[in-house]
Motif scaffolding. Sequence first.
Motif, PDB file in Angstrom:
ATOM      1  N   GLY A 111       0.811  -1.206   0.000  1.00 46.70           N
ATOM      2  CA  GLY A 111       0.000   0.000   0.000  1.00 46.70           C
ATOM      3  C   GLY A 111       0.844   1.255   0.000  1.00 46.70           C
ATOM      4  O   GLY A 111       2.069   1.216  -0.150  1.00 46.70           O
ATOM      5  N   PRO A 112       0.203   2.413   0.203  1.00 51.34           N
ATOM      6  CA  PRO A 112       0.938   3.690   0.172  1.00 51.34           C
ATOM      7  C   PRO A 112       2.061   3.762   1.196  1.00 51.34           C
ATOM      8  O   PRO A 112       3.115   4.316   0.937  1.00 51.34           O
ATOM      9  CB  PRO A 112      -0.165   4.723   0.471  1.00 51.34           C
ATOM     10  CG  PRO A 112      -1.438   4.043   0.087  1.00 51.34           C
ATOM     11  CD  PRO A 112      -1.247   2.595   0.391  1.00 51.34           C
ATOM     12  N   GLY A 113       1.838   3.193   2.383  1.00 48.71           N
ATOM     13  CA  GLY A 113       2.875   3.198   3.408  1.00 48.71           C
ATOM     14  C   GLY A 113       3.450   1.814   3.595  1.00 48.71           C
ATOM     15  O   GLY A 113       3.149   1.119   4.580  1.00 48.71           O
ATOM     16  N   ALA A 114       4.256   1.371   2.651  1.00 51.13           N
ATOM     17  CA  ALA A 114       4.816   0.020   2.706  1.00 51.13           C
ATOM     18  C   ALA A 114       5.679  -0.138   3.955  1.00 51.13           C
ATOM     19  O   ALA A 114       6.516   0.718   4.266  1.00 51.13           O
ATOM     20  CB  ALA A 114       5.642  -0.263   1.456  1.00 51.13           C
ATOM     21  N   TRP A 171      13.513   2.460  10.613  1.00 54.37           N
ATOM     22  CA  TRP A 171      14.338   3.015   9.543  1.00 54.37           C
ATOM     23  C   TRP A 171      13.452   3.347   8.351  1.00 54.37           C
ATOM     24  O   TRP A 171      12.408   2.729   8.138  1.00 54.37           O
ATOM     25  CB  TRP A 171      15.396   2.018   9.074  1.00 54.37           C
ATOM     26  CG  TRP A 171      16.416   1.639  10.078  1.00 54.37           C
ATOM     27  CD1 TRP A 171      17.668   2.157  10.263  1.00 54.37           C
ATOM     28  CD2 TRP A 171      16.297   0.589  11.059  1.00 54.37           C
ATOM     29  NE1 TRP A 171      18.320   1.516  11.282  1.00 54.37           N
ATOM     30  CE2 TRP A 171      17.510   0.562  11.788  1.00 54.37           C
ATOM     31  CE3 TRP A 171      15.280  -0.311  11.397  1.00 54.37           C
ATOM     32  CZ2 TRP A 171      17.731  -0.343  12.817  1.00 54.37           C
ATOM     33  CZ3 TRP A 171      15.493  -1.201  12.432  1.00 54.37           C
ATOM     34  CH2 TRP A 171      16.710  -1.217  13.132  1.00 54.37           C
ATOM     35  N   GLN A 172      13.874   4.323   7.564  1.00 50.15           N
ATOM     36  CA  GLN A 172      13.258   4.640   6.280  1.00 50.15           C
ATOM     37  C   GLN A 172      14.279   4.332   5.192  1.00 50.15           C
ATOM     38  O   GLN A 172      15.327   4.966   5.125  1.00 50.15           O
ATOM     39  CB  GLN A 172      12.853   6.116   6.220  1.00 50.15           C
ATOM     40  CG  GLN A 172      11.727   6.505   7.161  1.00 50.15           C
ATOM     41  CD  GLN A 172      10.383   5.947   6.716  1.00 50.15           C
ATOM     42  OE1 GLN A 172      10.115   5.828   5.513  1.00 50.15           O
ATOM     43  NE2 GLN A 172       9.548   5.567   7.675  1.00 50.15           N
ATOM     44  N   ILE A 173      13.992   3.344   4.362  1.00 47.86           N
ATOM     45  CA  ILE A 173      14.940   2.943   3.321  1.00 47.86           C
ATOM     46  C   ILE A 173      14.278   3.006   1.959  1.00 47.86           C
ATOM     47  O   ILE A 173      13.058   3.088   1.831  1.00 47.86           O
ATOM     48  CB  ILE A 173      15.479   1.518   3.570  1.00 47.86           C
ATOM     49  CG1 ILE A 173      14.361   0.497   3.320  1.00 47.86           C
ATOM     50  CG2 ILE A 173      16.054   1.371   4.966  1.00 47.86           C
ATOM     51  CD1 ILE A 173      14.855  -0.899   3.122  1.00 47.86           C
ATOM     52  N   LYS A 174      15.121   2.939   0.916  1.00 51.04           N
ATOM     53  CA  LYS A 174      14.660   2.851  -0.463  1.00 51.04           C
ATOM     54  C   LYS A 174      15.312   1.618  -1.072  1.00 51.04           C
ATOM     55  O   LYS A 174      16.514   1.614  -1.330  1.00 51.04           O
ATOM     56  CB  LYS A 174      15.037   4.115  -1.240  1.00 51.04           C
ATOM     57  CG  LYS A 174      14.377   5.366  -0.689  1.00 51.04           C
ATOM     58  CD  LYS A 174      14.831   6.620  -1.436  1.00 51.04           C
ATOM     59  CE  LYS A 174      14.167   7.861  -0.867  1.00 51.04           C
ATOM     60  NZ  LYS A 174      14.621   9.101  -1.548  1.00 51.04           N
ATOM     61  N   PRO A 175      14.552   0.553  -1.295  1.00 52.43           N
ATOM     62  CA  PRO A 175      15.121  -0.713  -1.763  1.00 52.43           C
ATOM     63  C   PRO A 175      15.473  -0.697  -3.251  1.00 52.43           C
ATOM     64  O   PRO A 175      14.944  -1.463  -4.062  1.00 52.43           O
ATOM     65  CB  PRO A 175      14.013  -1.726  -1.457  1.00 52.43           C
ATOM     66  CG  PRO A 175      12.756  -0.929  -1.530  1.00 52.43           C
ATOM     67  CD  PRO A 175      13.110   0.446  -1.024  1.00 52.43           C
ATOM     68  N   TYR A 176      16.383   0.186  -3.597  1.00 48.77           N
ATOM     69  CA  TYR A 176      16.823   0.358  -4.987  1.00 48.77           C
ATOM     70  C   TYR A 176      18.323   0.601  -4.943  1.00 48.77           C
ATOM     71  O   TYR A 176      18.859   1.155  -3.970  1.00 48.77           O
ATOM     72  CB  TYR A 176      16.075   1.540  -5.617  1.00 48.77           C
ATOM     73  CG  TYR A 176      16.333   1.738  -7.099  1.00 48.77           C
ATOM     74  CD1 TYR A 176      15.752   0.897  -8.040  1.00 48.77           C
ATOM     75  CD2 TYR A 176      17.133   2.781  -7.551  1.00 48.77           C
ATOM     76  CE1 TYR A 176      15.971   1.092  -9.397  1.00 48.77           C
ATOM     77  CE2 TYR A 176      17.354   2.987  -8.907  1.00 48.77           C
ATOM     78  CZ  TYR A 176      16.773   2.136  -9.820  1.00 48.77           C
ATOM     79  OH  TYR A 176      16.996   2.325 -11.158  1.00 48.77           O
ATOM     80  N   LYS A 221      10.177   5.413  -3.861  1.00 52.61           N
ATOM     81  CA  LYS A 221       9.224   5.246  -2.777  1.00 52.61           C
ATOM     82  C   LYS A 221       9.918   4.651  -1.561  1.00 52.61           C
ATOM     83  O   LYS A 221      10.616   3.641  -1.663  1.00 52.61           O
ATOM     84  CB  LYS A 221       8.089   4.321  -3.226  1.00 52.61           C
ATOM     85  CG  LYS A 221       6.967   4.172  -2.210  1.00 52.61           C
ATOM     86  CD  LYS A 221       5.853   3.323  -2.778  1.00 52.61           C
ATOM     87  CE  LYS A 221       4.716   3.184  -1.772  1.00 52.61           C
ATOM     88  NZ  LYS A 221       3.608   2.364  -2.320  1.00 52.61           N
ATOM     89  N   ALA A 222       9.740   5.284  -0.407  1.00 46.06           N
ATOM     90  CA  ALA A 222      10.391   4.823   0.815  1.00 46.06           C
ATOM     91  C   ALA A 222       9.605   3.678   1.441  1.00 46.06           C
ATOM     92  O   ALA A 222       8.377   3.604   1.325  1.00 46.06           O
ATOM     93  CB  ALA A 222      10.534   5.962   1.817  1.00 46.06           C
ATOM     94  N   VAL A 223      10.317   2.790   2.090  1.00 50.81           N
ATOM     95  CA  VAL A 223       9.733   1.670   2.824  1.00 50.81           C
ATOM     96  C   VAL A 223      10.161   1.794   4.286  1.00 50.81           C
ATOM     97  O   VAL A 223      11.333   2.040   4.582  1.00 50.81           O
ATOM     98  CB  VAL A 223      10.201   0.319   2.243  1.00 50.81           C
ATOM     99  CG1 VAL A 223       9.677  -0.840   3.083  1.00 50.81           C
ATOM    100  CG2 VAL A 223       9.738   0.181   0.801  1.00 50.81           C
ATOM    101  N   THR A 224       9.222   1.629   5.192  1.00 52.64           N
ATOM    102  CA  THR A 224       9.527   1.677   6.615  1.00 52.64           C
ATOM    103  C   THR A 224       9.899   0.283   7.108  1.00 52.64           C
ATOM    104  O   THR A 224       9.144  -0.672   6.913  1.00 52.64           O
ATOM    105  CB  THR A 224       8.322   2.187   7.417  1.00 52.64           C
ATOM    106  OG1 THR A 224       7.972   3.503   6.962  1.00 52.64           O
ATOM    107  CG2 THR A 224       8.639   2.245   8.901  1.00 52.64           C
ATOM    108  N   VAL A 225      11.060   0.171   7.707  1.00 55.37           N
ATOM    109  CA  VAL A 225      11.521  -1.077   8.312  1.00 55.37           C
ATOM    110  C   VAL A 225      11.638  -0.840   9.809  1.00 55.37           C
ATOM    111  O   VAL A 225      12.269   0.125  10.246  1.00 55.37           O
ATOM    112  CB  VAL A 225      12.880  -1.518   7.730  1.00 55.37           C
ATOM    113  CG1 VAL A 225      13.357  -2.806   8.399  1.00 55.37           C
ATOM    114  CG2 VAL A 225      12.778  -1.711   6.222  1.00 55.37           C
TER     115      VAL A 225
END
Length: 408
Positions: free
Chosen positions: A145-148, A162-167, A176-180
């Motif tokens: 979703g919007p907040g992965a 953490w806020q990461i970008k899996p690229y 798009k940032a992903v919250t871990v």
Amino acid sequence: MMRAEGKAARSANRSSPWKSSYVAYGLLLGSLLVLLYLMVSTQFSYSQKDDAGRGMEEFSREQEEEEKAKAHTEPSTPRRQGNEMKSDNWEAKSQAKNEETAESKEFGGGTDDYNNVANTKPICDTSFGKYDICELAGDTRAQGGPGATVTLVSPRAPPKEWQIKPYSRKYLDGLKAVTVKSVPNPGDVPQCTTQLNIPAMVIELGGLTGNYWHDFTDVLVPLFIGARRFNGEVQLLVVNLLPFWVDRTNSRKILNLPEVIAAAEAAGFKVIVAGRPKASYDEFTREMNSFDVMVGVHGAGLTNCVYLPTGAVLLQIVPYGRLEEIARTDFGDPARDMGLRYIEYSVAAEESSLMGVFGKEHPMIKDPAAIHLSGWGNVAEWYLGKQDVRINVERFRPSLLRALEHLQ
């Protein structure tokens, strides 16, 4: 001559007693010096031994005094007797000490000592300039979703986020940032609707994807390297999945496919239309390996030529818009390197669906070179993204006959 020799002999006889005396005196003096040296050396050696012995005795006495002093001021410690210990609780104390100094060996999972979470390794490493790496071991839950969000549920890991970008190029705009994060209690995160007992990898298909070079360097190669250790047992979780990655079927279709099939059968071929795998990829690859000729419009589907047998023919239909060099680089040259025969059919303007969109006087039809000079955007959008083909079977027939000749 005779008299002179006699005089010399007499002179020599007179000097010989004096020389003998000098030699005797020299030997006597040398003997005395050697004897004196030996006496001095022996005395010096004994003196050193005595000093060393006294030094050792003094050191031993000082050490004994220090140990006695410690015995009065410090608690006693167990001493070994053979293979046993005098202290009955030595094993318990040793185990407690080892637990206090234990280091985490599970990346992202912390340590088995639940009370020592301060020494756990971090889940994410964001110190690299180009990419972020996170590794979560255990009960991991992903939510799209919007907040992965990807969450590790573990009492061993301290709560953190953490806020990461899996690229592979995280510095690009538009990703798009992903919250871990990690949480100690299962109730702190929603329950999963689907459960898998295999590793999963989170990747992003944004950035510079859509360009063949970046598709490989930014996504496919890093993904292959990361997933290699799982031996194929891995679930891919894709952030901002772009339709063209999973649906190559909306463009560059053959609009008059039945006519092309009829022309191929008339040339002497048995035609099989191979679409997406209906059962399994194993069956699909075996079917592809049975073909003598593969015909298709330029696109990702032609990658299946890797399953063709050596000596087979790849006939690539190149869409309109001066795409021959791209088509040859992507599939023509690799096909030859794999031992395949390669044939290229370039679509004319009249065979392109773009003719009906723009008309023959539009630069998109009249001047493809100018479109290329205007930038990659128009080339990718129209020549590659929004073009279908209607093959002129009479113009196409010589290519079919060439393919047949290669097999004879």
